[in-house]
Design a protein around this motif. Structure first.
Motif, short mmCIF file in Angstrom:
data_model
loop_
_atom_site.label_atom_id
_atom_site.label_comp_id
_atom_site.label_asym_id
_atom_site.label_seq_id
_atom_site.Cartn_x
_atom_site.Cartn_y
_atom_site.Cartn_z
N ASP A 276 41.09 41.72 44.13
CA ASP A 276 40.37 42.55 43.22
C ASP A 276 38.78 42.72 44.07
O ASP A 276 38.40 43.60 43.98
CB ASP A 276 39.77 41.89 42.04
CG ASP A 276 41.05 41.81 40.92
OD1 ASP A 276 41.84 42.68 41.05
OD2 ASP A 276 40.87 40.89 40.00
N ALA A 279 39.78 45.46 46.62
CA ALA A 279 39.93 46.89 46.14
C ALA A 279 38.43 47.19 45.70
O ALA A 279 38.09 48.55 45.86
CB ALA A 279 40.73 46.63 44.78
N ASN A 283 36.30 51.02 45.66
CA ASN A 283 36.27 51.60 44.33
C ASN A 283 34.68 51.55 43.73
O ASN A 283 34.37 51.61 42.45
CB ASN A 283 37.02 50.88 43.26
CG ASN A 283 38.38 51.10 43.58
OD1 ASN A 283 38.87 52.15 44.00
ND2 ASN A 283 39.35 50.02 43.38
#
Length: 447
Positions: A276, A279, A283
């Motif tokens: 996470d 990512a 993002n």
């Protein structure tokens, strides 16, 4: 080959240490020194110039490119160097301690270790080659050498990098939130030369009021930067563990970081090195992060193609050092003398300058820090930030290394796990999770 007398003596020494190794769950069978002083070694540490392969176990990114390692072979044609790189420091530590427990079988000739593992391992210097060498005195900053020197004066690790901390930030997200974007102005926004944690959190509250992104990536990482500024976080300077239940310095940091992270919404709720977290770089997950010099490499690796990253020459609470590693030579290895020669070469100012250029690992070597190459170095990914000058300034703000005793890692892990339960896993409130940390400390049996 060792004489049978010397082998027996080293084995008995290692077996005598076995009883005390429960702190790092090690049960040693033997700890051998494979170099015979009667061998007439070459300058690369080999006897008679025989062909050998040396393995170097690292983690994250030490800046040891294939080209850099090939340069050693070019200068020493009988030595081939192979790097084994773990994705995370936790994986490297598990591998190291597990194989030490097996008597050293399967360890690399050179094992990189992170500074927070060092106090535990230094209890058992017989596991590692004493790397003391008068010819290398003065190479490193004093506090770096002190970290790896045992009470008996053995040097078990050559310093690679140090982790002077700045603030890395997304200028594009700052602009969208109405905050200044120029790195000098950002430094002033965060408090300038007198920056405090209150300044950093106040700017974060202003940011999150105008953005959907988190102010920083991780409460655990932010706590790490704060605790590194304590002179003696979890133990007295004589090594006596402090009772976590009554450790007011730690409980105050814990309360502060979770109040800001969760109650005030500053944290993106991520665990560093997780999927996470990876990512989130792509993002727009967060706008800032505590940024030791070595972190610039992992950021660029994960944020490739994302424009807007920059570095501000500022850090809350003054100077801070996060991390920094060492190269050790396990004494059980078959090529300890040759490995020591390679470790010395890898930590030479010239190689550490190259590693800094490759991966942002800021040198612990005095000569390298002041070199024209380091001082003039800019990082294109970070908007051509003069990272050589920035991290040099941040390094000068470091007053010394905090005390970390043999139980630092295990106690620190209890607090980090408590923060993780609240910020990342969201299974506990701050009070409940702290109570679990206190119980975890009791279960360690240190008091």
């Amino acid at each position: 080959m060792l004489s049978s007398t010397r082998t027996s003596r080293r084995s008995r020494k290692a077996l005598a240490a076995t009883a005390g190794l429960a702190a790092i769950t090690l049960t040693l069978a033997a700890c051998g020194d494979s170099s015979d002083p009667s061998d007439e070694g070459t300058t690369d540490g080999t006897a008679g110039g025989e062909q050998i392969t040396l393995t170097v176990a690292t983690f994250n990114d030490f800046g040891y490119s294939d080209e850099l390692l090939a340069a050693y072979t070019e200068a020493n044609p009988n030595v081939t160097v192979e790097q084994v790189k773990a994705a995370r420091s936790e994986d490297a530590r598990t591998n190291l301690t597990t194989k030490l427990a097996a008597g050293g079988d399967g360890l690399a000739d050179i094992e990189a270790i992170e500074v927070d593992w060092l106090p535990e391992l230094m209890q058992y210097p017989g596991l590692f080659t004493d790397l003391s060498d008068p010819a290398l005195e003065g190479r490193w900053v004093d506090w770096k050498v002190q970290q790896a020197t045992t009470v008996d004066g053995a040097l078990i690790g050559y310093g690679t990098d140090i982790g002077p901390e700045a603030i890395c930030y997304r200028a594009d997200l700052f602009e969208e939130a109405g905050l200044p974007t120029d790195r000098e102005e950002v430094a002033e926004l965060l408090g300038g030369a007198d920056a405090t944690w209150d300044d950093y959190f106040a700017a974060g509250q202003e940011f999150v009021a105008a953005s959907d992104a988190g102010w920083y990536d991780s409460a655990m990482a932010t706590y790490q930067g704060m605790v590194n500024q304590l002179e003696a976080a979890y133990e007295e300077t004589d090594g006596t563990p402090k009772d976590l239940a009554t450790n007011e310095d730690i409980s105050a940091l814990y309360d502060t970081v979770l109040t800001e992270s969760v109650d005030n919404g500053l944290s993106a709720g991520l665990e560093q090195w997780s999927g996470d977290w990876d990512a989130a770089f792509q993002n727009d997950g967060f706008a800032t992060m505590l940024c030791p010099a070595w972190m610039t490499g992992p950021i660029e690796e994960r944020a490739g193609g994302v424009e807007g990253w920059d570095v501000a020459d500022v850090f809350p609470g003054g100077g801070g050092n996060w991390g920094g590693s060492f190269l050790t030579v396990p004494s059980s290895g078959p090529n300890a003398e040759a490995a020591q020669a390679l470790a010395a070469w890898l930590t030479d100012p010239a190689q550490q300058t190259t590693a800094f250029e490759n991966a942002g690992t800021f040198p612990s070597q005095i000569e390298a820090q002041g070199s024209d190459a380091v001082q003039a170095f800019t990082n294109g990914f970070f908007n051509e930030a003069p990272v050589g000058q920035i991290f040099s300034a941040r390094a000068q703000a470091i007053e010394g290394a905090p005390f970390k005793g043999a139980n630092y890692f295990s106690i620190h892990q209890q607090v980090q796990d408590a923060i993780k339960r609240v910020d990342v896993e969201k299974t506990d409130d701050a009070t409940t999770s702290w109570d679990k940390a206190v119980q975890g400390f009791k279960d360690l049996g240190l008091s």
